[in-house]
Every structure is written in C-alpha cells, then in structure tokens.
Scaffold this motif. Structure first.
Motif, PDB file in Angstrom:
ATOM      1  N   ILE A  74       0.872  -1.167   0.000  1.00 45.18           N
ATOM      2  CA  ILE A  74       0.000   0.000   0.000  1.00 45.18           C
ATOM      3  C   ILE A  74       0.905   1.212   0.000  1.00 45.18           C
ATOM      4  O   ILE A  74       1.704   1.381   0.932  1.00 45.18           O
ATOM      5  CB  ILE A  74      -0.941  -0.011   1.207  1.00 45.18           C
ATOM      6  CG1 ILE A  74      -1.911  -1.179   1.040  1.00 45.18           C
ATOM      7  CG2 ILE A  74      -1.712   1.307   1.300  1.00 45.18           C
ATOM      8  CD1 ILE A  74      -2.916  -1.321   2.124  1.00 45.18           C
ATOM      9  N   ASP A  75       0.797   2.041  -1.043  1.00 47.60           N
ATOM     10  CA  ASP A  75       1.702   3.180  -1.226  1.00 47.60           C
ATOM     11  C   ASP A  75       3.148   2.758  -1.046  1.00 47.60           C
ATOM     12  O   ASP A  75       3.915   3.379  -0.306  1.00 47.60           O
ATOM     13  CB  ASP A  75       1.362   4.304  -0.242  1.00 47.60           C
ATOM     14  CG  ASP A  75       0.011   4.911  -0.579  1.00 47.60           C
ATOM     15  OD1 ASP A  75      -0.386   4.867  -1.766  1.00 47.60           O
ATOM     16  OD2 ASP A  75      -0.664   5.408   0.330  1.00 47.60           O
ATOM     17  N   ASN A  76       3.500   1.659  -1.655  1.00 48.64           N
ATOM     18  CA  ASN A  76       4.865   1.148  -1.668  1.00 48.64           C
ATOM     19  C   ASN A  76       5.375   0.575  -0.353  1.00 48.64           C
ATOM     20  O   ASN A  76       6.520   0.147  -0.273  1.00 48.64           O
ATOM     21  CB  ASN A  76       5.856   2.195  -2.166  1.00 48.64           C
ATOM     22  CG  ASN A  76       5.645   2.465  -3.637  1.00 48.64           C
ATOM     23  OD1 ASN A  76       5.346   1.537  -4.394  1.00 48.64           O
ATOM     24  ND2 ASN A  76       5.766   3.717  -4.034  1.00 48.64           N
ATOM     25  N   SER A  77       4.544   0.560   0.708  1.00 49.25           N
ATOM     26  CA  SER A  77       5.046  -0.135   1.896  1.00 49.25           C
ATOM     27  C   SER A  77       4.371  -1.503   1.968  1.00 49.25           C
ATOM     28  O   SER A  77       3.172  -1.647   1.725  1.00 49.25           O
ATOM     29  CB  SER A  77       4.801   0.686   3.156  1.00 49.25           C
ATOM     30  OG  SER A  77       3.432   0.736   3.432  1.00 49.25           O
ATOM     31  N   ASP A  78       5.190  -2.497   2.311  1.00 46.45           N
ATOM     32  CA  ASP A  78       4.744  -3.884   2.275  1.00 46.45           C
ATOM     33  C   ASP A  78       3.964  -4.199   3.546  1.00 46.45           C
ATOM     34  O   ASP A  78       4.533  -4.263   4.630  1.00 46.45           O
ATOM     35  CB  ASP A  78       5.997  -4.766   2.183  1.00 46.45           C
ATOM     36  CG  ASP A  78       5.643  -6.238   2.137  1.00 46.45           C
ATOM     37  OD1 ASP A  78       4.437  -6.555   2.134  1.00 46.45           O
ATOM     38  OD2 ASP A  78       6.568  -7.056   2.095  1.00 46.45           O
TER      39      ASP A  78
END
Ligand code: ATP
Ligand code: MG
Lengths: 285, 266
Positions: A65-69
């Motif tokens: 989500i928005d590049n965080s895993d």
C-alpha cells in the motif's frame, strides 16, 4: 496505490479441512478510482478485502500500500488501519455506543486524536453520509436499518482513510436505500479525488452505475478485470460463472438478436434510452 | 479463543464408544465420575488412569484432541494442585521463605492433579463420541420418569439442544465483530486487566444484541410452526439398548469394582 502480487490464501492451513480461498491473485488499484469486486457467493471477495487492512495475513504473496509492504511482519497494523478503512458486510451489527455521535467517534478516538479533531471528523463523516446532526444524541439502536448502516459507514470514514473498502454496502436495503448509498459513494469520490474506493457487490446495476473498474472473481481466481465497458461486453462469460448482467444489457442483447440495430454493449438505462431514441428517430425519418 | 473449547464438541468417527447407546454412556460417565472420587491408594489411581487411557484409545479420536481440551483448564488444574501442595498441614519435608511443603501436601497435590485431568478426559469422552442431538435425546429419555414430579424433561432437553446448536454460530459472530472493531482501531490484546475488560464492551454489546435477536427470531419461527412443548412426541430415531451395550456396561462396571477393591486390599 495498492499492489497485490501473487496472493494465495488457505483457510485452516495444515488441518484436515483446509481450503484454499484465493489463488494467485495479482491486482493494481490506482488512486482516485472506484473499483467494484464482483463474484458468485463463496468466490473469495470478503477474504480478499480482509487482506487489505491486515486482518488476514496471506499464506503467500505480497501486498503493497503506497509502496510499503503490509505483509511484512514489522509493519504496525495500527498504521495500516489508519490509511485503509474497511466497512464490513452488515456493518450496522457492530454499533454499540450509547449515542450515534459516540459511535462515529469510536474510530478517531482509538487513533488517539484530540477532542476538537474528533469532533470535526465526526461532523465531516456525518455530513458526507447525510446523517442529520439532530440524530447525534439518539441511541443508534433507535434508527432505521438504512440510517444504522450510514452511521456505521460514517464510523469508518471518520478515521479519514485514504482507501475505503466496503463489503456489500447495499445488501438488504430497499431501492431508495441502495440509491442513497451509491450516491454517497459517488459524492465521496468527488470530495476526495485521490481516495481509492473498493466495493463488493452482487448487483450488476450498482456496479454499472458506480464503478470505474471491475474485478470479477470466480472460485478464488481472477476471471476478468478492467473497465466496466470492457467487462460487461463479456456477458456470456459473466453468466457462465453465475453472475447476472444488468437487465438493460439483456434487453439490448435481445433486441440486437431480433435484428434491431441497437448497440448490444450498452449497460445503463440512460445509454439505452439515447441509443433507442436515436434509432427510432432515424427510422421515422 | 472459542475454537479451543472442546466441551460440547462432537467428533464424527466410528468406534465402539461412538456406537454405544447414549443413555448407557451417560450413566456410565456418571459412574466414572463417582468412582474417580471414591478410589483410594496409588494402585487404584494407576489402574483407573490406565482404564481411561484404554477408553481414549478405543474412541478412535486422536489423543491430541484430548490434550487440546485440557488446555483452557490448565490454569485451574495447576492452581488447585499448587494450593494443595502448599496449604496441606503435616510432616514438613522442605521449607523455603514462608512456605513449607509437607509429605501430605505432595500427596494431595498429585491426587488432585490426577483427579482433575481424569475428570476432564472422562467427561469429554462422552461429548466427543456422542452427537449433541443424541446426547440431548438421551438426557430427555433419562429425565422423563421425573416428569411425573413436574421436572420439565422435554423443555430441558430442548433448551440444551438449542444452546449447543448456537455455540458455533456465536463463535462465528464473535469472530466477525472482533474483526470489524479491530478495523476501527479497537485493541483487544494490550493493556492491564481493566483496560482489557473495557475493550470488550465493543465486542460484547453487539454480540448480546445479536444473540437476543436470534433468540427472538427462533422463538417466532417456532411459534409460527405451532411448536408446543406439552404435546407428546414420538422420535424419528429411537435408540434401543442392545446386547452389546449391556455387555460393555457390565465389563465397565466390573473393571471399576476391581479397581475400587484394589484400594482396600493393598
Ligand atoms: N472462517 C473460514 N474458515 C474456513 N473457510 C472459510 C472461512 N471463511 C470463508 N471460508 C471459505 O472461503 C471461501 C471464500 O469465502 P468468502 O467469504 O471470501 O466469499 P465471498 O465471495 O465473500 O462470498 P459472499 O458473497 O457469500 O460474501 C468460501 O469457499 C468459504 O467457504
Ligand atoms: Mg462476503
């Protein structure tokens, strides 16, 4: 942005009654769009969306989500839940506070916000969901079914998520209640142009009216995905996996089979109206 | 957390114990509990435990299931054993700080521990091998002579079967509400006892409301099908006590008499 990569999920893994609910799901959700997830009962829709705020951990695969895993063990769930709001099926059954106001304030309060901030958020969510401020001091159990549902959705929205997920938000409502919820989803989209809205639905009419993109699940796999026009063109496939296409689509199909030169890919009443009117005017001339 | 409770859970399998008549099984379980509390002497206990082990093996249910069933009760069992260990007066063996451990204390702690473990295992043997439906049916039959002295046998059985029927439903419901409140930022895990108890409110209120709603709906559904508790009913499946049931009961009773005797002879 949400990115799902090769997601698999197995219920009761390792037990004799284990059962795989999701198979190799890969999906992208872009900011500022409304997505609909459709599928026959038991196709894994609820299981899929419960992954998006960390309630369920995937058996394998990744979700960003928005590049965080968020599948990373170190990610704090409180952070995920701040940005992803999940409204469950029949959310009115989670109401518990003494007053409508307190119930909507439950989420923001758990985020540890100040009193003033909570108040602004409650009023903001209530306005978006068309909840009259005069209802604030009432008990949530005195409201009608549709009102209860809107209060429950407001409770999630008051957390100001950047992704809002709704599981069958119109299930069990009368036509007017459905209309209202769909209109609210549309409004929400105009007011928060960057918000990702994902909703699960059984009703093709709702999807046709509201969504930009559709994801069709069948037995835990993605059967089709794409913009609404594209997906609704494959009416045979949709019907073969037990989904119903909008009534108006059926009509246009029948007409074109009978030789009327209508466009069989139309799925909204307005579109059909324009199309038929045009044809009638042409034949009259 | 609800998933760990095995009391009232039935495991479908085929074994001598599964086939045994439920009425006999209930009576023998009562007998088992009585014997457990009257036996004396370590030989008797060892024999009794061996008999329980045989029963567990005969049930065709994995021993793992029984161990899982003991888990929620571990605290109570250990607590009782420790209290017995520390508070029984008698010949002092070890002394530390304000505690003294006596010979009698060790003895009674071991006995208490064994008794409780055997009690739970023996009674879960009944519920694990008898489907709830058969169980309540049997209870109704066993209680029916008492209806002459105004004990509402049928009503009791009906209430029990409804309660058992709703355990999985409520467990599911709890799971759902818990997930929903977690997504609204509720935290059920952290904090001290008081904050945790308070955190249960968002879970318990909706759960109770839904339980009452379900009860209401069920009552209406029963009413609208003209359910009447006072009407005499016949049963769809009547279980008859056969020769095998009687011989099993006799073997069980004889074994128990022998075990009791050991306590008094040796
Ligand atoms: N708690 C659970 N334990 C075991 N299996 C489950 C559980 N929840 C769901 N399943 C199984 O996973 C599959 C997908 O279920 P899911 O609830 O995601 O379907 P759904 O598409 O949301 O259906 P519906 O439209 O009826 O809500 C189903 O086959 C279901 O039987
Ligand atoms: Mg679902």
């Amino acid at each position: 942005m949400i990115k799902v990569k090769n997601l698999n999920y197995i219920y009761q893994e390792g037990m004799p009654d284990q059962r795989q609910a999701l198979f190799d799901i890969s999906l992208d959700f872009d900011d500022g769009k409304i997505y609909a997830i459709i599928g026959h009962t038991g196709s894994g829709k609820s299981t899929l969306i419960e992954h998006f705020n960390g309630l369920v951990r995937p058996t394998s695969g990744k979700i960003y989500i928005d590049n965080s895993d968020i599948t990373d063990k170190k990610t704090k769930f409180s952070d995920i839940r701040k940005s992803v709001g999940l409204v469950f099926q029949y959310p009115e059954y989670q109401l518990f506070e003494e007053t409508v106001y307190l119930d909507i304030a439950f989420g923001p309060k758990n985020l540890g916000l100040s009193k003033e901030e909570i108040d602004t958020r409650v009023r903001y969510a209530a306005r978006l969901l068309d909840i009259d401020e005069r209802l604030f001091q009432k008990s949530p159990f005195e409201l009608s079914g549709g009102q209860k549902r809107r209060v429950a959705i407001a409770g999630v929205l008051a957390m100001r998520p950047s992704v809002l997920i709704l599981d069958e938000p119109t299930a069990g409502l009368d036509p007017r209640g459905r209309e209202k919820i769909l209109k609210i989803i549309k409004n929400l989209h105009t007011e928060n142009p960057k918000m990702i809205i994902i909703f699960v639905s059984h009703s093709m009419e709702d999807v046709a009216k509201t969504a930009d993109e559709v994801i069709v699940l069948n037995k835990g796999r993605i059967c089709m995905s794409g913009c609404v026009d594209e997906v609704f063109k494959h009416s045979e496939t949709l019907q073969s996996i037990g989904l119903d296409i909008p009534e108006i689509s059926k009509l246009m199909h029948e007409l074109s089979v009978l030789g009327v030169p209508v466009n069989p890919d139309i799925y909204t009443i307005d579109g059909a109206y324009d199309n038929i009117k045009k044809i009638l005017l042409e034949t009259n001339n | 957390m609800f998933k760990d409770i095995i009391i009232g859970q039935y495991i479908n399998a085929d074994s001598v114990l599964h086939r045994l008549d439920p009425k006999i099984k209930i009576i023998l379980t009562v007998l088992y509990v009585v014997v457990l509390f009257i036996i004396r002497g370590s030989v008797s206990y060892v024999l009794f435990a061996l008999m329980t082990l045989c029963l567990v093996l005969m049930s065709n249910i994995k021993p793992k299931v029984f161990i899982k069933g003991l888990k929620p009760l571990v605290f109570i069992i250990i607590f009782t054993a420790v209290m017995n260990l520390l508070l029984t007066p008698g010949t002092v063996m070890v002394r530390f700080w304000i505690f003294k451990i006596t010979y009698e204390g060790i003895r009674s702690a071991v006995i208490m521990f064994t008794r409780l473990v055997l009690l739970v295992t023996g009674t879960s043997l009944l519920t694990l091998t008898t489907s709830p439906l058969k169980l309540t049916d049997a209870i109704e039959t066993l209680l029916s002579p008492l209806s002459h002295i105004k004990v509402p046998a049928h009503e009791i059985a009906m209430m029990m079967s409804i309660a058992i029927r709703f355990i999985p439903t409520l467990a599911d419901e709890t799971d759902k509400i818990q997930k929903a409140q977690t997504s609204r930022g509720a935290d059920f895990q952290s904090g001290n006892i008081i904050t945790r108890a308070r955190a249960m409110i968002p879970l318990l209120v909706p759960l109770f409301i839904s339980a009452f709603r379900r009860a209401d709906e069920l009552a209406t559904a029963m009413d609208s099908r003209c359910y009447n508790a006072t009407i005499k009913r016949t049963k769809l499946n009547t279980s008859r006590i056969g020769k095998a049931d009687i011989s099993y009961a006799l073997v069980f009773i004889c074994t128990n008499i022998i075990i009791i005797m050991f306590g008094y002879i040796i």
